[in-house]
Enzyme design. Structure first.
Site, PDB file in Angstrom:
ATOM      1  N   HIS A   1      52.606  36.153  41.539  1.00 21.06           N
ATOM      2  CA  HIS A   1      54.140  36.997  41.169  1.00 21.06           C
ATOM      3  C   HIS A   1      53.820  38.201  41.685  1.00 21.06           C
ATOM      4  O   HIS A   1      54.964  39.144  42.176  1.00 21.06           O
ATOM      5  CB  HIS A   1      53.954  37.072  39.467  1.00 21.06           C
ATOM      6  CG  HIS A   1      53.166  38.454  39.074  1.00 21.06           C
ATOM      7  ND1 HIS A   1      52.010  38.421  38.097  1.00 21.06           N
ATOM      8  CD2 HIS A   1      53.132  39.946  38.658  1.00 21.06           C
ATOM      9  CE1 HIS A   1      51.510  39.093  37.377  1.00 21.06           C
ATOM     10  NE2 HIS A   1      52.526  40.690  37.970  1.00 21.06           N
TER      11      HIS A   1
ATOM     12  N   ASP B   1      48.699  31.492  38.493  1.00 19.15           N
ATOM     13  CA  ASP B   1      49.274  33.555  39.212  1.00 19.15           C
ATOM     14  C   ASP B   1      48.241  34.288  39.867  1.00 19.15           C
ATOM     15  O   ASP B   1      48.105  35.328  39.755  1.00 19.15           O
ATOM     16  CB  ASP B   1      49.430  34.027  37.810  1.00 19.15           C
ATOM     17  CG  ASP B   1      50.700  35.282  38.499  1.00 19.15           C
ATOM     18  OD1 ASP B   1      51.232  34.773  39.159  1.00 19.15           O
ATOM     19  OD2 ASP B   1      50.344  36.132  37.307  1.00 19.15           O
TER      20      ASP B   1
ATOM     21  N   SER C   1      49.331  44.992  38.003  1.00 16.89           N
ATOM     22  CA  SER C   1      49.061  43.221  37.839  1.00 16.89           C
ATOM     23  C   SER C   1      48.188  43.018  39.578  1.00 16.89           C
ATOM     24  O   SER C   1      48.294  43.477  40.483  1.00 16.89           O
ATOM     25  CB  SER C   1      49.949  42.379  37.968  1.00 16.89           C
ATOM     26  OG  SER C   1      50.837  42.481  36.254  1.00 16.89           O
TER      27      SER C   1
END
Length: 520
Positions: A135, A165, A250
């Site tokens: 993402h 992911d 992230s």
């Protein structure tokens, strides 16, 4: 000595004794004295060098030094990732809830704007291979990477795995510091860990936070096409931690106090948008397996069972004394491995490889951790009787779920728009009268591109963009999705074909694509 003095002395001695036990226990737990924590399971192509040898601390100062040594060793392997994405500013969207939501809508006079996304990553191979979250880089048109010493590189996407992911990037560099891998299977709740990344702002690069493992095995169904479908590839297994993770973290590493990767920071649960002590990371064993496949093979080959399933209701579990994680098979796909093994709709899967299911999502998570061709034993309750089925797992693409039959017009190929998206990298839909009106078209014919896979190099270089209308392909007119699928299935795997599209401004654009070659 007075009685009060003796009591005070006893308190001091007792406190020192307890402190000694605390540090000795912490040392055994954190630094590998006794059972090793984070023993490397590193694949041959991942050449990390951040592991540090830690002695059990005997004083508070020694405990602090341990964190400092890990930060100094790991930080050179941590990178900041900036992803440039072009977005259209719009106020209202009449297509809300449909795939056209992000592409159509009432637009003002302003031009599309470029937004800079911020994320983190970690070098997993010294030749410039970097792991981050999917993402972080999804739909990015330009990617740049900055290392601890301020060096900047342009990055290319090697491959992605949307369900886990994860993504692997490559920069043109050599002799980079790469992270050492530890085994997430050897983690324990309460163990200290450290999170690295660039939270909130580019100027906060290589920030380090510390916390503990809050929980293990947090299972969650990944987004999938089709309500109620839980394929083997659609379940995530997370590590939960209270180490501070914020937007921008992230893709950064979660490491143990031996400087080894135990997870990739992925998500937070927050009511404020910031850290509230609930963060999630993809386990390092999953990261290692996925990254190795992408680097060596260019894609992820995931084991495939071929069933749709759902959680068994509590009344069924209680009345028939079934494992609490039992899963009801709601559909068995035709010709899938599960069908060949004899599974049927209505079967209740109670265990896998001799282990009862504690959570029905364990079924999908364990299948996803296996490789195509492996055998797995499923314990099944059918009509009140317990049976064991041995299934040889197959291989399927991420987007392929239940398939319709071949129409007999040429090569076997994707039989749905979802499967086509996985194989070709394009999201397509029929042009409806409403869409034609919005785009100023005279008639509603053709298929509209609603999304492109920017991680697919062929699509990225083709010039194809959302809102273009495909009206001709391989020399034949395209009126709708059925026509598109029939023409595409007649293209031989590995062959190139020409495609003509009409841009939103009315101009025609011609490009060429190649149908991916079949793989074993």
């Amino acid at each position: 000595m007075s009685t009060q003095g003796k009591v005070s002395l006893a308190v001091v001695v007792g406190g020192a004794f307890l402190a000694g036990i605390l540090f000795a226990t912490a040392g055994a737990n954190l630094f590998g004295v006794g059972d090793a924590v984070g023993t490397s399971s590193q694949a041959a192509n991942l050449d990390g060098s951040t592991q540090v040898e830690q002695a059990a601390p005997s004083t508070p100062n020694g405990f602090e030094t341990a964190f400092s040594e890990v930060a100094a060793s790991v930080n050179p392997a941590v990178v900041q990732i900036r992803a440039a994405k072009v977005v259209d500013r719009q106020r209202r969207n009449p297509f809300e809830g449909t795939p056209f939501e992000q592409f159509f809508g009432q637009r003002g006079p302003s031009e599309p704007e470029v937004r800079q996304g911020l994320g983190s990553g970690v070098v997993v191979r010294s030749d410039g291979h970097i792991v981050t979250n999917n993402h972080v880089i999804q739909d990015a048109e330009q990617l740049s990477v900055q290392t601890l010493d301020g060096e900047q590189y342009e990055a290319e996407v090697v491959g992605t795995d949307q369900y886990k992911d994860l993504a692997v990037l490559k920069v043109d560099a050599s002799d980079l510091t790469a992270i050492s891998f530890g085994s997430s299977e050897q983690l324990s709740v309460g163990q200290w860990v450290m999170a690295f990344g660039s939270p909130l702002d580019p100027q906060l690069n290589n920030s380090v936070t510390a916390g503990i493992i809050s929980a293990l095995g947090r299972l969650q169904a990944s987004p999938q096409r089709g309500r109620g479908s839980n394929q083997g590839s659609g379940v995530q297994n997370f590590i939960q931690t209270d180490a501070a993770i914020n937007p921008g973290n992230s893709g950064g590493p979660l490491v143990n106090l031996q400087g080894q990767l135990v997870g990739i920071n992925t998500a937070i649960v927050s009511r404020s948008g910031g850290n509230q002590g609930i963060g999630f990371a993809v386990p390092s064993n999953t990261v290692e397996r996925i990254a190795t496949q992408i680097i060596e093979e260019g894609s992820v080959r995931r084991a495939y069972l071929g069933v749709r399933y759902r959680k068994a209701p509590e009344t069924l579990v209680e009345n028939e004394n079934l494992p609490k994680g039992s899963a009801i098979v709601s559909q068995v796909e035709e010709d899938a491995p599960a069908a060949e093994a004899g599974l049927e709709a209505g079967d209740i899967i109670t265990g896998i490889n001799g282990n009862p299911l504690e959570n029905y999502l364990q079924l999908g998570n364990q299948i996803a951790s296996m490789r195509p061709g492996e055998e797995t034993r499923l314990e099944v309750n059918r009509d009140g009787e317990t049976r064991t089925f041995t299934v040889t797992l197959g291989a399927r693409g991420e987007g392929m779920t239940a398939s319709a039959g071949d129409d007999g017009e040429g090569n076997d190929g994707p039989s749905s728009a979802e499967a086509l998206q996985e194989e070709l990298g394009l999201q397509l839909e029929d042009v409806t009268p409403e869409i034609a009106r919005r785009l100023g078209l005279d008639e509603a014919r053709g298929v509209v591109i609603t999304g492109v896979d920017q991680s697919n190099r062929m699509i990225r270089d083709s010039g194809l963009q959302p809102r273009q209308i495909i009206f001709k392909m391989a020399g034949e007119q395209i009126s709708d999705m059925n026509a598109f699928m029939k023409v595409y299935q007649r293209v031989e795997p590995g062959d190139a074909f020409r495609m003509a599209v009409r841009n939103p401004d009315g101009f025609v654009f011609v490009t060429s694509l190649r149908r991916p070659a079949e793989t074993e």
